[in-house]
Write an enzyme that holds these catalytic residues in place. Structure first.
Site, PDB file in Angstrom:
ATOM      1  N   ASP A  24      35.883  45.278  47.313  1.00  0.00           N
ATOM      2  CA  ASP A  24      37.049  46.046  47.762  1.00  0.00           C
ATOM      3  C   ASP A  24      36.619  47.249  48.607  1.00  0.00           C
ATOM      4  OD1 ASP A  24      39.749  46.567  47.990  1.00  0.00           O
ATOM      5  OD2 ASP A  24      39.845  47.762  46.156  1.00  0.00           O
ATOM      6  N   HIS A  41      36.498  44.058  57.446  1.00  0.00           N
ATOM      7  CA  HIS A  41      36.322  42.704  56.879  1.00  0.00           C
ATOM      8  C   HIS A  41      35.108  42.021  57.503  1.00  0.00           C
ATOM      9  CE1 HIS A  41      39.966  43.210  54.745  1.00  0.00           C
ATOM     10  NE2 HIS A  41      40.790  43.037  55.759  1.00  0.00           N
ATOM     11  N   LEU A 135      20.767  29.667  43.563  1.00  0.00           N
ATOM     12  CA  LEU A 135      21.938  30.494  43.239  1.00  0.00           C
ATOM     13  C   LEU A 135      23.234  29.712  43.472  1.00  0.00           C
ATOM     14  CD1 LEU A 135      23.262  33.346  42.721  1.00  0.00           C
ATOM     15  CD2 LEU A 135      23.184  33.657  45.208  1.00  0.00           C
TER      16      LEU A 135
HETATM   17  C1  IPE Z   1      41.448  42.573  45.327  1.00  0.00           C
HETATM   18  O1  IPE Z   1      41.532  43.624  46.229  1.00  0.00           O
HETATM   19  C2  IPE Z   1      41.271  41.287  46.047  1.00  0.00           C
HETATM   20  C3  IPE Z   1      40.041  41.122  46.817  1.00  0.00           C
HETATM   21  C4  IPE Z   1      39.063  41.957  46.941  1.00  0.00           C
HETATM   22  C5  IPE Z   1      39.939  39.882  47.522  1.00  0.00           C
HETATM   23  P1  IPE Z   1      42.936  44.258  46.670  1.00  0.00           P
HETATM   24  O2  IPE Z   1      42.626  45.360  47.594  1.00  0.00           O
HETATM   25  O3  IPE Z   1      43.832  43.195  47.176  1.00  0.00           O
HETATM   26  O4  IPE Z   1      43.491  44.794  45.285  1.00  0.00           O
HETATM   27  P2  IPE Z   1      44.689  45.802  44.959  1.00  0.00           P
HETATM   28  O5  IPE Z   1      45.919  45.237  45.586  1.00  0.00           O
HETATM   29  O6  IPE Z   1      44.332  47.129  45.536  1.00  0.00           O
HETATM   30  O7  IPE Z   1      44.735  45.832  43.470  1.00  0.00           O
HETATM   31  C1  IPE Z   2      38.918  43.925  50.255  1.00  0.00           C
HETATM   32  O1  IPE Z   2      39.072  45.072  51.029  1.00  0.00           O
HETATM   33  C2  IPE Z   2      39.019  42.655  51.079  1.00  0.00           C
HETATM   34  C3  IPE Z   2      40.217  41.836  50.831  1.00  0.00           C
HETATM   35  C4  IPE Z   2      41.145  42.091  49.969  1.00  0.00           C
HETATM   36  C5  IPE Z   2      40.336  40.641  51.637  1.00  0.00           C
HETATM   37  P1  IPE Z   2      40.515  45.659  51.339  1.00  0.00           P
HETATM   38  O2  IPE Z   2      41.046  44.980  52.553  1.00  0.00           O
HETATM   39  O3  IPE Z   2      41.383  45.568  50.155  1.00  0.00           O
HETATM   40  O4  IPE Z   2      40.172  47.151  51.691  1.00  0.00           O
HETATM   41  P2  IPE Z   2      40.977  48.443  51.197  1.00  0.00           P
HETATM   42  O5  IPE Z   2      41.028  48.383  49.700  1.00  0.00           O
HETATM   43  O6  IPE Z   2      42.335  48.380  51.820  1.00  0.00           O
HETATM   44  O7  IPE Z   2      40.150  49.578  51.695  1.00  0.00           O
HETATM   45 MG    MG Z   3      41.722  46.802  48.579  1.00  0.00          MG
END
Ligand code: IPE
Ligand code: IPE
Ligand code: MG
Length: 254
Positions: A24, A41, A135
């Site tokens: 995240d 990303h 792995l």
């Molecule tokens: C969780 O992250 C999903 C992934 C990393 C793929 P999110 O950014 O979507 O989670 P919330 O919505 O903040 O809980």
């Molecule tokens: C996690 O990073 C990746 C996915 C959920 C695909 P985020 O896109 O949630 O990044 P933040 O949390 O908004 O910074």
């Molecule tokens: Mg996020």
């Protein structure tokens, strides 16, 4: 003792046999640099490649990463489309190299909503690497913990309906055996980057006794050293699984 008692096989000082990560913080990482979220990303994929290598060199057996949750469809269409394209291009670019490194790549989640091209790549990558015994990387894509449990229960309910299974014979082991990660040890160590302290519908069943590690580090900044810190933290935990400290520290666990 619960049927799925993992304490029978876990030795806390050992390396985790299975690490589960919520990657995240990509969007915030990019925004902090005044760039569009999708830039984060793209960088996140590079981080994942480094972490896969770091797990290989540490002889970690299983790594499960959350790439796209069942809730992530609710993001702006432009970001969702970018992510789908990024999955396609990343798989195309990396699968041969992963295969050469004896890595088995598997995908968990409901893939029915994915573009046809992505589904074909997912199938090809899984088939190509199926016999690799290095792995194992499980990529959770359109995955939700609630979906996983519901999907397992549906399969069991179908067997009850045919009379092949009695409802009161359904056990925790049986439910486990119908989940996406059936047959793998449950995660020993969970890592969430990006500062949030929540599970976000990840491996709800499988995380029952996992050690949970949260770090403010945003995923694109996460590196081998950060992984090492998490593993060292894990190795310092006392995993009691409901017992008391004295029992855990006695060699025979009684
Ligand atoms: C969780 O992250 C999903 C992934 C990393 C793929 P999110 O950014 O979507 O989670 P919330 O919505 O903040 O809980
Ligand atoms: C996690 O990073 C990746 C996915 C959920 C695909 P985020 O896109 O949630 O990044 P933040 O949390 O908004 O910074
Ligand atoms: Mg996020």
């Amino acid at each position: 003792m619960s049927e799925s008692d993992p304490s029978t096989v876990v030795t806390p000082q050992d390396l985790p046999r299975h690490i589960a990560i919520i990657m995240d913080g990509n969007g915030r990482w990019a925004r902090r640099q005044g760039k569009p979220r999708v830039f984060g990303h793209r960088q996140g994929v590079k981080t994942l490649r480094h972490i896969v290598e770091a797990c290989v060199s540490r002889h970690i057996a299983n790594l499960t990463v959350y790439a796209f949750s069942s809730e992530n469809w609710q993001r702006p269409a432009q970001e969702v489309n970018f992510l789908m394209d990024l999955f396609v291009s990343s798989l195309q670019q990396q699968i041969d190299d992963l295969h050469r490194n004896n890595i088995r790549v598997a995908f968990i989640g409901d893939h029915s909503a994915f573009p046809v091209k992505l589904n074909r790549l997912i199938d090809d990558a899984s088939t190509l690497t199926a016999a690799n015994d290095g792995l194992r990387v499980n990529v959770a894509a359109n995955y939700g913990g609630r979906w996983d449990i519901t999907h397992a229960l549906r399969q069991l309910a179908a067997r009850v309906k045919t009379g092949e299974l009695q409802a009161d014979a359904i056990s925790e082991t049986m439910v486990s055996e119908h989940l996406c990660l059936a047959g793998l040890p449950e995660p020993d160590l969970f890592i969430r980057t990006g500062g949030e302290q929540r599970i976000s519908n990840y491996l709800l069943w499988q995380l029952a006794y996992t050690e949970l590690y949260f770090t403010d580090c945003l995923w694109p900044d996460f590196d081998e050293q950060q992984l090492q810190l998490a593993i060292e933290w894990y190795r310092g935990r006392e995993r009691r699984f409901g017992k008391i400290s004295e029992q855990v520290n006695r060699a025979d666990g009684t």
